[in-house]
Design a protein around this motif. Structure first.
Motif, PDB file in Angstrom:
ATOM      1  N   ALA A 277       2.607   1.620  -3.666  1.00 46.74           N
ATOM      2  CA  ALA A 277       1.886   1.238  -4.841  1.00 46.74           C
ATOM      3  C   ALA A 277       1.938   2.532  -5.859  1.00 46.74           C
ATOM      4  O   ALA A 277       2.062   2.257  -6.961  1.00 46.74           O
ATOM      5  CB  ALA A 277       0.368   0.961  -4.327  1.00 46.74           C
ATOM      6  N   GLU A 278       1.907   3.697  -5.109  1.00 47.19           N
ATOM      7  CA  GLU A 278       2.204   4.770  -6.373  1.00 47.19           C
ATOM      8  C   GLU A 278       3.282   4.910  -6.673  1.00 47.19           C
ATOM      9  O   GLU A 278       3.349   5.217  -8.148  1.00 47.19           O
ATOM     10  CB  GLU A 278       1.558   6.148  -5.428  1.00 47.19           C
ATOM     11  N   LEU A 279       4.321   4.991  -6.249  1.00 44.08           N
ATOM     12  CA  LEU A 279       5.705   4.857  -6.620  1.00 44.08           C
ATOM     13  C   LEU A 279       6.140   3.812  -7.550  1.00 44.08           C
ATOM     14  O   LEU A 279       6.507   4.299  -8.614  1.00 44.08           O
ATOM     15  CB  LEU A 279       6.796   5.079  -5.231  1.00 44.08           C
ATOM     16  N   ASP A 280       5.646   2.785  -7.193  1.00 40.43           N
ATOM     17  CA  ASP A 280       6.060   1.433  -7.831  1.00 40.43           C
ATOM     18  C   ASP A 280       5.182   0.350  -7.810  1.00 40.43           C
ATOM     19  O   ASP A 280       5.217  -0.456  -7.158  1.00 40.43           O
ATOM     20  CB  ASP A 280       7.565   0.870  -7.377  1.00 40.43           C
ATOM     21  N   PRO A 281       4.344   0.515  -8.671  1.00 41.18           N
ATOM     22  CA  PRO A 281       3.197  -0.502  -8.707  1.00 41.18           C
ATOM     23  C   PRO A 281       3.682  -1.759  -9.116  1.00 41.18           C
ATOM     24  O   PRO A 281       2.938  -2.782  -8.377  1.00 41.18           O
ATOM     25  CB  PRO A 281       2.128   0.038  -9.837  1.00 41.18           C
TER      26      PRO A 281
ATOM     27  N   GLU B 146      -0.267  -1.781 -13.631  1.00 41.07           N
ATOM     28  CA  GLU B 146      -0.792  -0.495 -13.409  1.00 41.07           C
ATOM     29  C   GLU B 146      -1.466  -0.504 -12.053  1.00 41.07           C
ATOM     30  O   GLU B 146      -1.626  -1.407 -11.103  1.00 41.07           O
ATOM     31  CB  GLU B 146      -1.777  -0.244 -14.419  1.00 41.07           C
ATOM     32  N   SER B 147      -1.729   0.662 -11.587  1.00 40.32           N
ATOM     33  CA  SER B 147      -2.155   0.767 -10.167  1.00 40.32           C
ATOM     34  C   SER B 147      -3.494   0.358  -9.759  1.00 40.32           C
ATOM     35  O   SER B 147      -3.612  -0.357  -8.742  1.00 40.32           O
ATOM     36  CB  SER B 147      -2.237   2.523  -9.866  1.00 40.32           C
TER      37      SER B 147
ATOM     38  N   ASP C 171      -4.664  -2.466  -6.824  1.00 43.48           N
ATOM     39  CA  ASP C 171      -5.747  -2.280  -6.043  1.00 43.48           C
ATOM     40  C   ASP C 171      -6.648  -3.567  -5.903  1.00 43.48           C
ATOM     41  O   ASP C 171      -6.954  -4.011  -4.949  1.00 43.48           O
ATOM     42  CB  ASP C 171      -6.754  -1.163  -6.561  1.00 43.48           C
TER      43      ASP C 171
ATOM     44  N   GLN D  51       0.843  -1.194  -0.162  1.00 43.34           N
ATOM     45  CA  GLN D  51      -0.177  -0.204  -0.020  1.00 43.34           C
ATOM     46  C   GLN D  51       0.841   1.202   0.029  1.00 43.34           C
ATOM     47  O   GLN D  51       0.380   2.438  -0.670  1.00 43.34           O
ATOM     48  CB  GLN D  51      -0.925   0.118   1.189  1.00 43.34           C
TER      49      GLN D  51
END
Length: 141
Positions: A39-43, A117-118, A122, A36
């Motif tokens: 996730a944004e930095l390195d999905p 991808e993000s 998720d 978590q």
């Protein structure tokens, strides 16, 4: 179903080890939180961590019940087959079915330069959370 996996040589009986199983659940939970956070930095890395969280929770269930996958190719596939056999009657079948899809995407990201991808992270997190916490509940941790 588990007996079939033993007879097919995909898993083998070993001494049950609940302490190690608990440690694996703790590690799986750390992977969930870490995924978590990154996730944004390195999905792609987050996705691999979620896959590992699921795999480690299934291994924890195996250890607690006195099994391990046999040596050789396909260890992660064998882990998934064990999960369906051992946990497939707990109402989490849809999440377990996704384990193999996660394995394939993770392999493509490792060996085929696929970028995750993000949105996939998720979705994977939802499946990982359910599987890890279901196993944890079964093991009483």
């Amino acid at each position: 179903e588990i007996r079939r996996l033993v007879e097919a040589g995909q898993i083998e009986p070993v001494a049950a080890n609940l302490d190690t199983a608990r440690e694996e659940i703790a590690t799986a939970r750390v992977h969930l939180r870490a995924a978590q956070q990154i996730a944004e930095l390195d999905p792609t890395l987050a996705y691999a961590g979620l896959y590992d969280a699921i795999r480690k929770s299934i291994q924890a269930h195996m250890r607690a019940n006195g099994y391990r996958v046999t040596k050789g190719a396909g260890a992660h596939m064998k882990t998934g087959e064990y999960a369906v056999a051992a946990l497939g009657n707990l109402g989490i079948e849809a999440h377990l079915d996704e384990f193999d899809a996660l394995r394939q995407i993770r392999n493509q990201s490792e060996y085929g330069a696929l970028v995750v991808e993000s949105a996939e992270v998720d979705r994977a997190h939802d499946h990982a959370q359910v599987i890890v916490e279901t196993v944890a509940r079964i093991l009483g941790v």
